[in-house]
Design an enzyme around this catalytic site. Sequence first.
Site, mmCIF file in Angstrom:
data_model
loop_
_atom_site.group_PDB
_atom_site.id
_atom_site.type_symbol
_atom_site.label_atom_id
_atom_site.label_comp_id
_atom_site.label_asym_id
_atom_site.label_seq_id
_atom_site.Cartn_x
_atom_site.Cartn_y
_atom_site.Cartn_z
ATOM 1 N N HIS A 57 26.979 -13.773 35.059
ATOM 2 C CA HIS A 57 26.929 -15.097 35.686
ATOM 3 C C HIS A 57 27.851 -16.003 34.884
ATOM 4 C CE1 HIS A 57 23.373 -14.061 38.185
ATOM 5 N NE2 HIS A 57 23.119 -13.253 37.154
ATOM 6 N N ARG A 59 28.899 -19.003 36.039
ATOM 7 C CA ARG A 59 28.381 -20.358 36.281
ATOM 8 C C ARG A 59 29.386 -21.367 36.837
ATOM 9 N NH1 ARG A 59 23.351 -18.606 36.568
ATOM 10 N NH2 ARG A 59 22.233 -18.420 34.571
ATOM 11 N N HIS A 174 19.591 -7.439 44.149
ATOM 12 C CA HIS A 174 18.489 -7.895 43.302
ATOM 13 C C HIS A 174 17.228 -7.633 44.111
ATOM 14 C CE1 HIS A 174 16.441 -11.014 40.646
ATOM 15 N NE2 HIS A 174 15.605 -10.923 41.665
ATOM 16 N N ASN A 272 14.648 -12.306 34.380
ATOM 17 C CA ASN A 272 14.132 -11.762 35.629
ATOM 18 C C ASN A 272 15.025 -10.608 36.114
ATOM 19 O OD1 ASN A 272 12.608 -11.430 37.920
ATOM 20 N ND2 ASN A 272 13.519 -13.143 39.019
ATOM 21 N N ASP A 299 23.673 -8.630 32.684
ATOM 22 C CA ASP A 299 23.062 -9.768 33.376
ATOM 23 C C ASP A 299 23.188 -11.031 32.524
ATOM 24 O OD1 ASP A 299 21.789 -11.328 35.239
ATOM 25 O OD2 ASP A 299 19.799 -10.470 34.940
#
Length: 419
Positions: A57, A59, A174, A272, A299
């Site tokens: 990620h 962002r 996911h 998560n 992740d």
Amino acid sequence: MKTLLKNGYIFTGNGFEKRDVFVIDDRLSLSHFDKYDERIDCDSFFIIPGLVDVHVHLREPGFFYKESMKTGTMAAARGGYTAVCAMPNLSPVPSTADGLRQQLELIERDAVIKVYPYGTITKEQNGRGMLSDMDALKDQVIAFSDDGKGVQTADLMEEAMKKANALNKMIVAHCEDETLLNGGYIHDGAYAKAHGHKGICSESEWGQVKRDIELCKKTGARYHVCHISTKETVALIRQAKAEGVKISCETAPHYLVFCDEDLQEDGRFKMNPPIRTKEDREALIEGLLDGTIDVIATDHAPHSQEEKSKGLEGSAFGIVGLETAFPVLYTALVKTGKLSLEQLVYRMAIAPRRLFGIEGGALQEGQIADLAILDLESTYRIDPNSFLSKGRSTPFAGMEVTGKTVATFVNGVNVYENK
């Protein structure tokens, strides 16, 4: 530009061979040259294909305060990565060509390594509603994912699989059934019960994997499962592969190193899916060894200090991992004899390329010069304050590890050097 990497241990695919290698412009050469512009002495160093992370990620656009394209890719280069696949939970959402354009411009302007963006599965990247404009995105994205959100109905996932299959693209899922979450925070195990937390049950993950395996059989789609964390998921994927289903998967360093007995009341342990039981961890390691688990991804999910300072209950989901993944796994798995160095390099550098169609991976004559030079004798404690990423939240903080990136080359350019 001609650079001599002198007398290093070169990864051959089967093992390591001590020899010289030249980086000439953007290519590798194993020939001998008397003249060169720069020399790096690699007597005790290991030279491997650059690592590839298929789940990060970055962002940006939309959440610059968490991470930027520049800081995220610099962190990746420091970790020995030469390519990453960037997840689409951004603003604007990359569900249309217009939505993707700003991210592509940032990649072109600021990325110091190769970045392959995902397009979303659904229009709003929420696992519901209408599909994204996959036709318009197909030539510019690596695959389709709603990472952070599971596709909530079988009908919508089947529609997505059929469309992606027609476009020769992979669905990267996911898996999380939101009807089973019950407002959970961490794994529904001993720690959760002892500390009064509601848990995220294992079935919320493996239930959707089981559903999607049947849809894969029906549609023939290529399907990749993100960050698997449960023993049931490993068993389901192992059986599906034996039946010839076009399924692959990844897990992450934190699931291979920790179990729920290691949890602390600190936001740096909240991600998560959550860290699960010792039995789940052992099943993941077994799956890595027998090939059920194809690749290791981080992740990498940076957040601000404020967002991660509210303990397990109140903190945002996600930790950073690009700068720590290789040394953590080398220390925890290779040095303990659970995995060979060659196996680790394969799962982090070779298999991701083959699975996602990313160039490179062979340190051979004429191949693209995407590589990392590693010092596997350097031992140190992980200090988040030294990270190049804006994110500082990691469960590995303070862990003593061995293995440090000396330099990272992308297209023959030295984009990171540990001075």
